[in-house]
Design an enzyme around this catalytic site. Structure first.
Site, short mmCIF file in Angstrom:
data_model
loop_
_atom_site.label_atom_id
_atom_site.label_comp_id
_atom_site.label_asym_id
_atom_site.label_seq_id
_atom_site.Cartn_x
_atom_site.Cartn_y
_atom_site.Cartn_z
N ASP A 184 0.86 -1.19 0.00
CA ASP A 184 0.00 0.00 0.00
C ASP A 184 0.89 1.24 0.00
O ASP A 184 1.89 1.31 0.71
CB ASP A 184 -0.92 0.00 1.24
CG ASP A 184 -2.06 0.99 1.10
OD1 ASP A 184 -3.21 0.55 0.97
OD2 ASP A 184 -1.80 2.22 1.11
N ILE A 185 0.49 2.22 -0.81
CA ILE A 185 1.31 3.43 -0.97
C ILE A 185 1.30 4.31 0.29
O ILE A 185 2.23 5.09 0.50
CB ILE A 185 0.81 4.20 -2.21
CG1 ILE A 185 1.90 5.10 -2.79
CG2 ILE A 185 -0.46 4.99 -1.93
CD1 ILE A 185 1.58 5.62 -4.19
N ASN B 157 -12.71 -3.19 2.47
CA ASN B 157 -13.72 -2.15 2.59
C ASN B 157 -14.68 -2.26 1.42
O ASN B 157 -14.27 -2.38 0.27
CB ASN B 157 -13.05 -0.77 2.60
CG ASN B 157 -12.20 -0.54 3.83
OD1 ASN B 157 -12.57 -0.98 4.92
ND2 ASN B 157 -11.07 0.11 3.67
N GLY C 66 -15.74 3.25 3.80
CA GLY C 66 -14.62 4.09 3.38
C GLY C 66 -13.88 3.56 2.16
O GLY C 66 -12.70 3.88 1.98
N GLN C 67 -14.55 2.76 1.33
CA GLN C 67 -13.87 2.25 0.14
C GLN C 67 -13.52 3.42 -0.79
O GLN C 67 -14.39 4.22 -1.15
CB GLN C 67 -14.73 1.23 -0.61
CG GLN C 67 -13.98 0.59 -1.77
CD GLN C 67 -14.79 -0.47 -2.51
OE1 GLN C 67 -15.93 -0.75 -2.16
NE2 GLN C 67 -14.17 -1.07 -3.51
N HIS D 36 -10.06 -5.36 -3.34
CA HIS D 36 -8.72 -5.57 -2.77
C HIS D 36 -8.84 -6.00 -1.32
O HIS D 36 -9.70 -5.52 -0.59
CB HIS D 36 -7.85 -4.31 -2.89
CG HIS D 36 -8.49 -3.07 -2.36
ND1 HIS D 36 -9.41 -2.34 -3.08
CD2 HIS D 36 -8.35 -2.42 -1.17
CE1 HIS D 36 -9.80 -1.30 -2.37
NE2 HIS D 36 -9.18 -1.33 -1.20
N LEU D 37 -7.93 -6.89 -0.93
CA LEU D 37 -7.80 -7.28 0.47
C LEU D 37 -6.63 -6.50 1.06
O LEU D 37 -5.53 -6.52 0.50
CB LEU D 37 -7.51 -8.78 0.60
CG LEU D 37 -8.54 -9.75 0.02
CD1 LEU D 37 -8.08 -11.19 0.28
CD2 LEU D 37 -9.92 -9.51 0.61
#
Ligand code: AMP
Ligand code: ZN
Length: 118
Positions: A29-30, A86, A92-93, A99-100
């Site tokens: 994750d960034i 999410n 809050g998607q 994605h997990l």
């Protein structure tokens, strides 16, 4: 298609990949919310868990096992980790490509969502 995760799958956008097979990619994750924060995604564009069907059952199982695999490879197996997805606005998607989140490396007290609820 204007989807950042499709662009990561296609190599148009860069990512720090930790796993890839014919159906799945996993990458860092960034903006990590924990010392280890990985994302596991199907290469095929499915907008969210809500859009998945019974035909996706095998893929969904493979995504969970890929999450287990990258968590183990990140050294999280013993102390534990969280896998979360999410789904929709109240969760809050932000990215509408399934994605997990795989989170670990510290005690996880907080929910995955970046949105603050009152
Ligand atoms: P969600 O709220 O579950 O949709 O979370 C989307 C996640 O994608 C967030 O944790 C973001 O930090 C992450 N993210 C967004 N863009 C990128 C990117 N280009 N590479 C890696 N992670 C990203
Ligand atoms: Zn996509």
């Amino acid at each position: 298609m204007d989807c950042i995760f499709c662009k990561i799958v296609e190599g148009i956008l860069p990512s720090r990949k930790v796993y890839e097979d014919e159906e799945i990619v996993a990458f860092h994750d960034i903006e990590p919310l924990a010392p280890v924060h990985l994302l596991v995604i199907p290469k095929r564009h499915i907008p969210s868990l809500e859009a998945a069907t019974a035909e996706d059952a095998e893929l969904l199982g493979r995504l969970m096992l890929a999450a287990q695999r990258v968590a183990r490879e990140a050294g999280l197996a013993d102390k534990g980790y969280r896998v979360a997805t999410n789904t929709g606005p109240d969760a809050g998607q932000l990215v509408f490509h399934l994605h997990l989140h795989v989170l670990g490396g510290d005690k996880l007290g907080n929910p995955v969502s970046r949105i603050q609820h009152d």
